[in-house]
Design a protein around this motif. Structure first.
Motif, short mmCIF file in Angstrom:
data_model
loop_
_atom_site.label_atom_id
_atom_site.label_comp_id
_atom_site.label_asym_id
_atom_site.label_seq_id
_atom_site.Cartn_x
_atom_site.Cartn_y
_atom_site.Cartn_z
N VAL A 1 28.17 66.99 77.32
CA VAL A 1 28.48 68.10 78.22
C VAL A 1 28.23 69.41 77.47
N PHE A 2 27.48 70.29 78.10
CA PHE A 2 27.19 71.62 77.56
C PHE A 2 27.67 72.64 78.57
N CYS A 3 28.37 73.67 78.09
CA CYS A 3 28.87 74.72 78.97
C CYS A 3 28.11 76.01 78.72
N ASN A 4 27.61 76.59 79.79
CA ASN A 4 26.87 77.85 79.73
C ASN A 4 27.88 79.00 79.74
N GLY A 5 28.36 79.36 78.56
CA GLY A 5 29.28 80.47 78.42
C GLY A 5 30.72 80.07 78.17
N ALA A 6 31.50 81.07 77.76
CA ALA A 6 32.90 80.85 77.38
C ALA A 6 33.78 80.48 78.57
N ALA A 7 33.54 81.10 79.72
CA ALA A 7 34.40 80.82 80.88
C ALA A 7 34.28 79.37 81.32
N SER A 8 33.07 78.87 81.44
CA SER A 8 32.90 77.47 81.86
C SER A 8 33.49 76.53 80.81
N HIS A 9 33.33 76.88 79.54
CA HIS A 9 33.87 76.04 78.46
C HIS A 9 35.40 75.99 78.52
N LYS A 10 36.01 77.15 78.73
CA LYS A 10 37.46 77.20 78.80
C LYS A 10 37.98 76.41 80.01
N LEU A 11 37.35 76.62 81.17
CA LEU A 11 37.75 75.91 82.38
C LEU A 11 37.54 74.40 82.22
N TYR A 12 36.40 74.02 81.67
CA TYR A 12 36.13 72.59 81.46
C TYR A 12 37.18 71.97 80.54
N GLY A 13 37.43 72.64 79.41
CA GLY A 13 38.38 72.10 78.43
C GLY A 13 39.77 71.92 79.00
N LYS A 14 40.18 72.86 79.81
CA LYS A 14 41.53 72.83 80.38
C LYS A 14 41.64 71.88 81.57
N LEU A 15 40.63 71.91 82.45
CA LEU A 15 40.74 71.22 83.74
C LEU A 15 39.98 69.90 83.86
N LEU A 16 38.92 69.72 83.07
CA LEU A 16 38.10 68.51 83.25
C LEU A 16 38.02 67.59 82.03
#
Length: 164
Positions: free
Chosen positions: A105-120
């Motif tokens: 999984v790769f996140c394009n930017g800090a917001a998606s990374h933070k949301l992914y880490g917390k929620l998914l």
């Protein structure tokens, strides 16, 4: 409701954004703001020309064993400001992972990374790699610097060996 995920039977890695920008909604597809560097960057990393149409963009993603989606299925947001996201509803990534052979999984930017880490991430069990955002708001990253960072992380997943 967000855009449908782009994936196929050979999708070994997924790139997640946070939520489509108003320009993307207007055009009906991911990363459609003319100043967003996502498509030129992905094309450069894949050694191809930048796709212009939605079918060409989907084909580029699939040809290289990738998948594309957003962390969120729905949210309240002001314009394109990820910082303003409220009431996030996550996309069914665990459901997609039951069908697609995604291993990274790769996140394009800090917001998606933070949301992914917390929620998914607790549901998927796959840690995400945070990539610098391709958004025009990320002016501190030149195209060359994006290419270096993305290439280092995503490059190995673009190899033919990883595509099935």
């Amino acid at each position: 409701m967000s855009f449908e995920p782009v994936w196929g039977p050979n999708s070994r890695a997924i790139i997640l954004g946070s939520w489509p920008s108003p320009k993307s909604w207007e055009q009906g597809f991911y990363y459609s703001h003319p100043q967003n560097r996502f498509w030129p960057l992905l094309a450069a990393l894949a050694g191809e020309k930048t796709p212009a149409s939605i079918p060409e963009k989907k084909a580029l993603v699939l040809r290289h064993g990738l998948a594309l989606w957003d962390v969120l299925e729905a949210c309240d947001i002001e314009g394109a400001s990820d910082a303003s996201i409220k009431n996030p509803v996550v996309a069914d990534l665990p459901g997609l992972l039951e069908k697609a052979p995604v291993r990274a999984v790769f996140c394009n930017g800090a917001a998606s990374h933070k949301l992914y880490g917390k929620l998914l991430e607790p549901a998927t069990g796959i840690p995400a790699v945070k990539l610098p955002s391709t958004s025009p708001a990320n002016a501190s990253f030149s195209m060359e610097r994006l290419r270096q960072e993305w290439g280092r992380a995503l490059g190995p997943w673009l190899d033919a060996e990883n595509n099935g």
